[in-house]
Design an enzyme around this catalytic site. Structure first.
Site, PDB file in Angstrom:
ATOM      1  N   ARG A 147       0.852  -1.175   0.000  1.00 50.15           N
ATOM      2  CA  ARG A 147       0.000   0.000   0.000  1.00 50.15           C
ATOM      3  C   ARG A 147       0.887   1.224   0.000  1.00 50.15           C
ATOM      4  O   ARG A 147       1.894   1.270   0.744  1.00 50.15           O
ATOM      5  CB  ARG A 147      -0.909   0.013   1.241  1.00 50.15           C
ATOM      6  CG  ARG A 147      -1.970   1.082   1.193  1.00 50.15           C
ATOM      7  CD  ARG A 147      -2.768   1.183   2.465  1.00 50.15           C
ATOM      8  NE  ARG A 147      -2.141   2.086   3.440  1.00 50.15           N
ATOM      9  CZ  ARG A 147      -2.798   2.567   4.499  1.00 50.15           C
ATOM     10  NH1 ARG A 147      -4.059   2.232   4.721  1.00 50.15           N
ATOM     11  NH2 ARG A 147      -2.176   3.382   5.348  1.00 50.15           N
ATOM     12  N   TYR A 159      -3.408  11.387   5.346  1.00 50.57           N
ATOM     13  CA  TYR A 159      -3.709  10.091   5.951  1.00 50.57           C
ATOM     14  C   TYR A 159      -2.599   9.068   5.698  1.00 50.57           C
ATOM     15  O   TYR A 159      -2.049   8.990   4.591  1.00 50.57           O
ATOM     16  CB  TYR A 159      -5.040   9.518   5.414  1.00 50.57           C
ATOM     17  CG  TYR A 159      -5.121   8.072   5.766  1.00 50.57           C
ATOM     18  CD1 TYR A 159      -4.824   7.085   4.832  1.00 50.57           C
ATOM     19  CD2 TYR A 159      -5.317   7.692   7.089  1.00 50.57           C
ATOM     20  CE1 TYR A 159      -4.780   5.769   5.181  1.00 50.57           C
ATOM     21  CE2 TYR A 159      -5.262   6.366   7.456  1.00 50.57           C
ATOM     22  CZ  TYR A 159      -4.995   5.400   6.502  1.00 50.57           C
ATOM     23  OH  TYR A 159      -4.942   4.108   6.872  1.00 50.57           O
ATOM     24  N   ASP A 210      -5.171   3.779  -0.256  1.00 48.75           N
ATOM     25  CA  ASP A 210      -6.338   3.975   0.601  1.00 48.75           C
ATOM     26  C   ASP A 210      -6.751   5.448   0.568  1.00 48.75           C
ATOM     27  O   ASP A 210      -6.008   6.321   1.013  1.00 48.75           O
ATOM     28  CB  ASP A 210      -5.965   3.574   2.045  1.00 48.75           C
ATOM     29  CG  ASP A 210      -7.190   3.455   2.941  1.00 48.75           C
ATOM     30  OD1 ASP A 210      -7.061   2.876   4.031  1.00 48.75           O
ATOM     31  OD2 ASP A 210      -8.274   3.934   2.541  1.00 48.75           O
ATOM     32  N   HIS A 212      -9.360   6.565   2.016  1.00 48.44           N
ATOM     33  CA  HIS A 212      -9.826   6.762   3.398  1.00 48.44           C
ATOM     34  C   HIS A 212     -11.040   7.686   3.483  1.00 48.44           C
ATOM     35  O   HIS A 212     -11.086   8.627   4.288  1.00 48.44           O
ATOM     36  CB  HIS A 212      -8.679   7.293   4.263  1.00 48.44           C
ATOM     37  CG  HIS A 212      -8.664   6.670   5.636  1.00 48.44           C
ATOM     38  ND1 HIS A 212      -9.150   7.303   6.756  1.00 48.44           N
ATOM     39  CD2 HIS A 212      -8.230   5.461   6.060  1.00 48.44           C
ATOM     40  CE1 HIS A 212      -8.999   6.510   7.812  1.00 48.44           C
ATOM     41  NE2 HIS A 212      -8.445   5.390   7.421  1.00 48.44           N
ATOM     42  N   GLU A 236      -8.957   1.977  -2.292  1.00 51.75           N
ATOM     43  CA  GLU A 236      -9.770   1.602  -1.132  1.00 51.75           C
ATOM     44  C   GLU A 236     -10.536   2.788  -0.556  1.00 51.75           C
ATOM     45  O   GLU A 236     -10.026   3.895  -0.508  1.00 51.75           O
ATOM     46  CB  GLU A 236      -8.837   1.039  -0.066  1.00 51.75           C
ATOM     47  CG  GLU A 236      -9.469   0.745   1.256  1.00 51.75           C
ATOM     48  CD  GLU A 236      -8.458   0.352   2.306  1.00 51.75           C
ATOM     49  OE1 GLU A 236      -7.302   0.074   1.949  1.00 51.75           O
ATOM     50  OE2 GLU A 236      -8.813   0.373   3.492  1.00 51.75           O
ATOM     51  N   GLU A 262     -13.900  -1.963   5.573  1.00 45.30           N
ATOM     52  CA  GLU A 262     -13.274  -2.177   6.895  1.00 45.30           C
ATOM     53  C   GLU A 262     -14.150  -1.634   8.012  1.00 45.30           C
ATOM     54  O   GLU A 262     -14.075  -2.111   9.138  1.00 45.30           O
ATOM     55  CB  GLU A 262     -11.890  -1.545   6.951  1.00 45.30           C
ATOM     56  CG  GLU A 262     -11.869  -0.054   6.924  1.00 45.30           C
ATOM     57  CD  GLU A 262     -10.444   0.491   6.960  1.00 45.30           C
ATOM     58  OE1 GLU A 262      -9.595   0.015   6.195  1.00 45.30           O
ATOM     59  OE2 GLU A 262     -10.193   1.394   7.767  1.00 45.30           O
ATOM     60  N   ARG A 283     -13.764  -5.676   2.386  1.00 50.04           N
ATOM     61  CA  ARG A 283     -12.721  -5.544   3.413  1.00 50.04           C
ATOM     62  C   ARG A 283     -13.218  -5.899   4.808  1.00 50.04           C
ATOM     63  O   ARG A 283     -12.491  -5.710   5.781  1.00 50.04           O
ATOM     64  CB  ARG A 283     -12.212  -4.100   3.434  1.00 50.04           C
ATOM     65  CG  ARG A 283     -11.607  -3.636   2.157  1.00 50.04           C
ATOM     66  CD  ARG A 283     -10.098  -3.553   2.209  1.00 50.04           C
ATOM     67  NE  ARG A 283      -9.575  -2.634   3.200  1.00 50.04           N
ATOM     68  CZ  ARG A 283      -8.541  -2.952   3.990  1.00 50.04           C
ATOM     69  NH1 ARG A 283      -8.015  -4.168   3.899  1.00 50.04           N
ATOM     70  NH2 ARG A 283      -8.059  -2.091   4.857  1.00 50.04           N
ATOM     71  N   GLU A 339      -4.565  -7.614   4.552  1.00 50.53           N
ATOM     72  CA  GLU A 339      -3.741  -6.512   5.037  1.00 50.53           C
ATOM     73  C   GLU A 339      -2.907  -7.006   6.219  1.00 50.53           C
ATOM     74  O   GLU A 339      -3.404  -7.738   7.085  1.00 50.53           O
ATOM     75  CB  GLU A 339      -4.613  -5.341   5.478  1.00 50.53           C
ATOM     76  CG  GLU A 339      -3.819  -4.147   5.991  1.00 50.53           C
ATOM     77  CD  GLU A 339      -4.694  -2.957   6.291  1.00 50.53           C
ATOM     78  OE1 GLU A 339      -5.921  -3.074   6.194  1.00 50.53           O
ATOM     79  OE2 GLU A 339      -4.149  -1.891   6.605  1.00 50.53           O
ATOM     80  N   TRP A 402     -12.206  11.730   8.153  1.00 48.65           N
ATOM     81  CA  TRP A 402     -10.803  11.340   8.389  1.00 48.65           C
ATOM     82  C   TRP A 402     -10.565   9.953   7.817  1.00 48.65           C
ATOM     83  O   TRP A 402     -11.432   9.088   7.903  1.00 48.65           O
ATOM     84  CB  TRP A 402     -10.476  11.319   9.882  1.00 48.65           C
ATOM     85  CG  TRP A 402      -9.074  10.857  10.079  1.00 48.65           C
ATOM     86  CD1 TRP A 402      -7.923  11.571   9.849  1.00 48.65           C
ATOM     87  CD2 TRP A 402      -8.646   9.541  10.438  1.00 48.65           C
ATOM     88  NE1 TRP A 402      -6.832  10.796  10.069  1.00 48.65           N
ATOM     89  CE2 TRP A 402      -7.226   9.542  10.432  1.00 48.65           C
ATOM     90  CE3 TRP A 402      -9.322   8.356  10.759  1.00 48.65           C
ATOM     91  CZ2 TRP A 402      -6.469   8.403  10.747  1.00 48.65           C
ATOM     92  CZ3 TRP A 402      -8.586   7.224  11.076  1.00 48.65           C
ATOM     93  CH2 TRP A 402      -7.180   7.287  11.071  1.00 48.65           C
TER      94      TRP A 402
HETATM   95  C1  CS2 Z   1      -6.774   1.948   7.449  1.00 42.69           C
HETATM   96  C2  CS2 Z   1      -6.791   1.698   8.925  1.00 42.69           C
HETATM   97  O1  CS2 Z   1      -5.438   0.021   7.315  1.00 42.69           O
HETATM   98  C3  CS2 Z   1      -6.318   0.689   6.740  1.00 42.69           C
HETATM   99  O2  CS2 Z   1      -6.825   0.400   5.653  1.00 42.69           O
HETATM  100  O3  CS2 Z   1      -7.995   2.386   6.935  1.00 42.69           O
HETATM  101  O4  CS2 Z   1      -5.482   1.779   9.374  1.00 42.69           O
HETATM  102  C4  CS2 Z   1      -7.654   2.654   9.732  1.00 42.69           C
HETATM  103  O5  CS2 Z   1      -7.199   3.974   9.542  1.00 42.69           O
HETATM  104  C5  CS2 Z   1      -7.532   2.281  11.196  1.00 42.69           C
HETATM  105  O6  CS2 Z   1      -7.855   0.924  11.350  1.00 42.69           O
HETATM  106  C6  CS2 Z   1      -8.447   3.130  12.065  1.00 42.69           C
HETATM  107  O7  CS2 Z   1      -8.315   2.730  13.407  1.00 42.69           O
HETATM  108 MG    MG Z   2      -8.417   1.544   5.082  1.00 45.07          MG
END
Ligand code: CS2
Ligand code: MG
Length: 402
Positions: A147, A159, A210, A212, A236, A262, A283, A339, A402
């Site tokens: 990543r 991020y 990502d 995010h 992502e 996620e 995810r 991941e 965020w």
């Molecule tokens: C992120 C995460 O790994 C990822 O894909 O989106 O690190 C996420 O920021 C954290 O799990 C938040 O606690």
């Molecule tokens: Mg993520």
């Protein structure tokens, strides 16, 4: 067989973790991850105050019935707190079942579908050249998938940048750290980053990114289109996914593969995305989507629509989740990628585990159950430390994602 104790262990070996340990009258115990970054104590209380009393004297072999009892019995169904608590119980019961059978959980699910679990690590840097160099370090560690996240000129606290080399911990303060987001600067920057990474590291390595949750659907379509020449493995969380239909707009504009989920905690969060093939990877994780029992349902639905798994595996998911996830990943027919954000050495000491990394792949090992345990005495040396996840605002001060 009866459950004699269900205890919640909150510890902080480098970061906060919540672990459920279920003990039985036959001397076997199982553990499950219940960590919800930034909201850990909500799940700890849900388990301690509302779930543990329901488990005592019940039969740990009845995994499905226990899942149904906790899901339907809550009345207030779904949500990250409820589903993380159910996940911890479910994982611990699968762990016990494996120990009873003297088999790793992947054998109970249907056996191995592959020899190893391809993982991806997180390369990040302050800018294009630094990030490109960091990608090279992961290539030399043997990763097949990486990543890529970078600092962005004019963006304060982009991020995924500067959170440690091999692990990544975003929750960094008693109060949320404020970051500033600038979509226009990001959309100009991202294609340049991937052009340079491909120029230096070639076309073989799988590159992931990502977003995010930072873009609107049309902006996500634009970004995906601009990244098509660089052949990403996935883009992502390109846009917040509460509005699953929003991904129709993204899909209409780009063939860059899309990954999301996620933050999902049930099959209902992703049903439209999967059934309309609006995504390529789901995810959802063992710890946040109701455990192995529910993640299996999600994966089976995804398989009907050629959507593959790509479970979340950040540092804030404990080794107990990683052990369960790897057993799941070794079995699941429509596996995509896992991941793998490493944990700190002190975390690895608190959670002894059988899984191991070699040449870009993880393997869960062949210990019975999920192949992870918790050292309670050591855990007690790392007391909980309240932390909040960051927030993001736009330059004009508006709250953003965020
Ligand atoms: C992120 C995460 O790994 C990822 O894909 O989106 O690190 C996420 O920021 C954290 O799990 C938040 O606690
Ligand atoms: Mg993520």
């Amino acid at each position: 067989m009866k459950i004699t104790n269900a205890k919640v262990i909150v510890c902080s070996p480098g970061r906060n973790f919540v672990t459920l340990k279920i003990e039985t009258d036959q001397g076997l115990h199982g553990i499950g991850d219940a960590t919800l970054n930034g909201r850990e104590l909500a799940v700890a209380s849900y388990l301690e105050d509302h779930v543990a009393p329901l488990l005592l004297n019940s039969d740990p072999r009845r995994i499905e019935d226990t899942w149904q009892r906790l899901y339907r019995g809550a009345y207030w169904r779904r949500g990250p707190v409820t589903m993380s608590a159910i996940a911890a119980v479910d994982t611990a019961l699968w762990d016990i079942k494996g120990k009873m059978a003297n088999m790793p959980v992947y054998e109970l699910l249907g056996g191995a579908s592959r020899d190893g679990v391809m993982v991806y690590g997180h390369a990040n840097g302050s800018g294009i050249e630094h990030t490109t160099d960091e990608v090279g370090k992961y290539v030399s560690l043997g990763y097949k998938a990486i990543r890529v996240q970078s600092g962005i000129p004019g963006v304060h606290g982009a991020y995924g940048v500067g959170r440690g080399q091999m692990y990544y911990e975003p929750a960094d303060g008693l109060m949320p750290t404020e970051t500033i987001w600038d979509t226009a600067a990001y959309l100009r920057f991202a294609p340049k980053l991937f052009e340079r990474v491909r120029e230096v590291h070639g076309s073989e390595i799988h590159l992931l990114h990502d977003v995010h949750h930072r873009l609107t659907p049309i902006e996500a379509g634009r970004l995906g289109k601009s990244l098509e020449p660089f052949d990403l493995f996935w883009m992502e969380d390109c846009t917040p996914a509460e509005n699953q239909e929003g991904f129709r707009l993204v899909r209409n504009h780009t063939t860059t593969p899309l990954a999301v989920g996620e933050v999902f905690n049930s099959i209902h969060d992703c049903r439209t995305l999967i059934e309309e093939q609006l995504i390529d990877f789901i995810r959802a994780t063992v710890v946040h989507a109701g455990g192995i029992t529910h993640l299996r349902q999600i994966a089976n639905l995804a398989a009907l629509y050629q959507v593959r798994t790509g479970s979340h595996g950040a540092t804030d998911l404990s080794p107990a989740c990683m052990g369960a996830a790897l057993n799941f990943d070794l079995w699941v027919p429509n596996f995509g990628i896992q991941e793998y954000m490493r944990h700190t050495p002190e975390t690895d000491e608190v959670f002894p585990h059988a899984y191991s990394f070699s040449d870009g792949y993880l393997h869960p090992g062949d210990e019975p159950g999920i192949g992870v345990d918790i050292d309670e005495d050591l855990a007690a040396k790392y007391p909980y430390s309240a932390k909040q996840l960051p927030i993001a605002r736009l330059k004009d001060g508006s709250m953003w994602n965020w």
